[in-house]
Structures are given as C-alpha cells and as structure tokens.
Motif scaffolding. Structure first.
Motif, short mmCIF file in Angstrom:
data_model
loop_
_atom_site.label_atom_id
_atom_site.label_comp_id
_atom_site.label_asym_id
_atom_site.label_seq_id
_atom_site.Cartn_x
_atom_site.Cartn_y
_atom_site.Cartn_z
N SER A 76 25.47 -16.75 3.86
CA SER A 76 26.44 -16.87 4.95
C SER A 76 27.73 -16.14 4.65
O SER A 76 28.49 -15.82 5.55
N LYS A 77 27.98 -15.90 3.36
CA LYS A 77 29.23 -15.25 2.97
C LYS A 77 29.06 -13.75 2.77
O LYS A 77 29.99 -13.08 2.35
N ASN A 78 27.87 -13.23 3.05
CA ASN A 78 27.65 -11.80 2.90
C ASN A 78 28.45 -11.04 3.95
O ASN A 78 28.30 -11.26 5.16
N ASP A 79 29.31 -10.14 3.48
CA ASP A 79 30.16 -9.36 4.36
C ASP A 79 29.55 -7.98 4.53
O ASP A 79 29.44 -7.22 3.58
N THR A 80 29.14 -7.67 5.74
CA THR A 80 28.53 -6.36 6.00
C THR A 80 29.39 -5.51 6.94
O THR A 80 28.92 -4.50 7.45
N SER A 81 30.62 -5.93 7.16
CA SER A 81 31.50 -5.18 8.06
C SER A 81 31.86 -3.82 7.46
O SER A 81 31.97 -3.69 6.24
N TYR A 82 32.00 -2.85 8.33
CA TYR A 82 32.35 -1.48 7.92
C TYR A 82 31.40 -0.97 6.82
O TYR A 82 31.82 -0.42 5.80
N SER A 83 30.12 -1.17 7.03
CA SER A 83 29.12 -0.86 6.01
C SER A 83 29.08 0.63 5.65
O SER A 83 28.89 0.99 4.49
N VAL A 84 29.28 1.49 6.64
CA VAL A 84 29.25 2.94 6.36
C VAL A 84 30.42 3.33 5.48
O VAL A 84 30.27 4.09 4.51
N ALA A 85 31.59 2.80 5.79
CA ALA A 85 32.78 3.08 4.98
C ALA A 85 32.61 2.52 3.57
O ALA A 85 33.04 3.14 2.60
N PHE A 86 31.97 1.37 3.48
CA PHE A 86 31.78 0.76 2.16
C PHE A 86 30.83 1.60 1.30
O PHE A 86 31.00 1.67 0.08
#
Length: 270
Positions: A95-105
């Motif tokens: 639930s805490k997995n952050d996948t926002s801005y995945s391309v930038a990451f």
C-alpha cells in the motif's frame, strides 16, 4: 614447510584490508578481531554485495571463483556491515509503494546509480529530492515541489538496498546518503570525509538542486592531509624551539628574587 598456493588469497580481511580491534563485552577491553574463513553460504552474499556496490577490487578477487578454495577471509564485523542490507526483512506492505512520476524516477535512478553507487559520491537526501523534483519538471512538465523526501527515501531503499542513510546530530540538516562500501572503496578517513561533506552540503544546500559532493580523489585527499600535517609540524617545531630557548637561559639571580635583587640597579645589570 609447505608453500602457500599462489591461488590462495593473503591472510588479510578482503573488505577492510587491515587489522581490526573490537571491544570484548566480557572484560570491556579492546582486543584484536580474528579473521574467519568464508563459507559457501556466506560467499553468495559476499559476491552479491560486491556486484551491487560495483566493488571492482573485490570482484577481481572473488568473481567466478570458489571463495572457500581460495580461502577468502574477513572480519565477522566487516562481513555483517557489508552484507547487512541483504538480510534485512523485506516489507510486504504494497500500500505504501509509490509509483508516481515513474518515468522521471527511471531517469533519476540511473543518475543515482552512476554518482553514488559507481562513483562513491556522498550527498544529502534533500539534494537528491531537489534533483528528482527538477527531473519531474523536465520529464512530465509538472511541478512536484511538495514531493516528500521520505517518499523518495523509501523508493531509493527499495531500488538500492545497499544505500546508507545517516541522520546528522543537527535535526535541521538533511540525511547523508552514500553506498555502504564507501569506507573500503573511496575513503581514507570516513569520519573526516563525512564531516567535510556535512559542512560543504550545509553551505550549498539552499541553492543546490543537482549538485553532489564528490568523494575526494587520492591526490586531493593527500594534498589536504599534507597541508594539515605541515601546519602541525610547524607549530610543533616552533613550540619546541621556544622551549629549548627558555630551558637554555641561565638565570643570574635566585628565584624567587630576594629584596636585594628587586632594587633598580641590580635589575638593570641583568
């Protein structure tokens, strides 16, 4: 006496390359830490850690080799520190997995791999967060100024479990980030370098968005060390000469002086 095989490694810790002392919990005194031979199971983690940390020096010794046969040795404390991240329990909380801005990451991750993992650079978590925010702007065209350093730290720890995070004594300063084998791969004196890194990044933290503190090259390290050593030698020699001058003076009056020697005329003679 049978000669030592040329394929057997020297009787020294492959991680710290030096003798080491530890504190005995029973007698509360420092004692020499003995070397232990690598086992087949431990060799798996040792090789994995060397690969993760891009430790070319260690890989040249153990890659594609039987660590037991070549008698790889290390201090137990060195081995634990070097491979601890591999034995940490992994959280199953998705639930805490952050996948926002995945391309930038993905782009940002390669920069971290190049600078911190491979080049053994030291930086602050805030500096990395500023770099990521800038990358989001370039890649996604969005403002991510509110992105939290805690979220970035979690993503970095999952991507690069070999990274270490140190919290400075001053809570107002951001955490220091470096790869866990930097003490054996890049630093001459890790405490001094960390202190320097803390000071340098504290001065630049406000306006540095993509700047990382480089681990000093051997030449820079030696120049700094030589300058400090020369200054210390000069101070010592000056104090030593003054001491000798004072000791060589032969007083012509008793000490403490008597009333006779307190008169003006006798004092003028001296």
């Amino acid at each position: 006496m049978q000669s030592r095989s040329q394929h057997v490694l020297p009787n020294i810790c492959v991680l710290c390359q030096k003798e080491k002392t530890i504190t005995c919990r029973i007698i509360r005194k420092r004692k020499k830490e003995h070397l232990v031979k690598c086992s087949t199971i431990d060799a798996v983690n040792l090789k994995q850690a060397a690969e993760d940390n891009k430790n070319e020096t260690l890989l040249m010794q153990i890659k594609d080799k039987d660590c037991v046969a070549i008698e790889v040795r290390y201090h137990n404390s060195c081995y634990k520190d070097y491979t601890r991240y591999l034995t940490k329990p992994q959280s199953d909380d998705t639930s805490k997995n952050d996948t926002s801005y995945s391309v930038a990451f993905e782009v940002f991750r390669e920069k971290v791999k190049s600078s911190i993992i491979e080049n053994k650079d030291i930086t602050r978590l805030k500096t990395l967060n500023d770099m990521f925010i800038k990358q989001v702007k370039l890649t996604h065209g969005k403002e991510a100024d509110s992105y939290k350093t805690g979220n970035l730290k979690t993503r970095l720890m999952k991507t690069f479990p070999q990274l270490c995070f140190i919290t400075p004594r001053m809570r107002s300063q951001s955490e220091i980030v470096y790869v866990n084998d930097i003490s054996t791969a890049a630093l001459v004196e890790e405490k001094e370098l960390l202190q320097d890194a803390m000071q340098i990044t504290a001065d630049r933290e406000e306006d540095s968005t993509n700047e990382i503190v480089k681990a000093p090259t051997p030449s820079k390290q030696s120049n700094i060390f030589d300058a400090q050593t020369n200054e210390l030698k000069d101070s010592y020699m000056t104090a030593f000469k003054l001491r000798n001058i004072i000791n060589d003076v032969k007083p012509t009056m008793p000490w403490p002086p008597t009333s006779e020697h307190r008169n003006k005329k006798p004092l003028q003679k001296h």
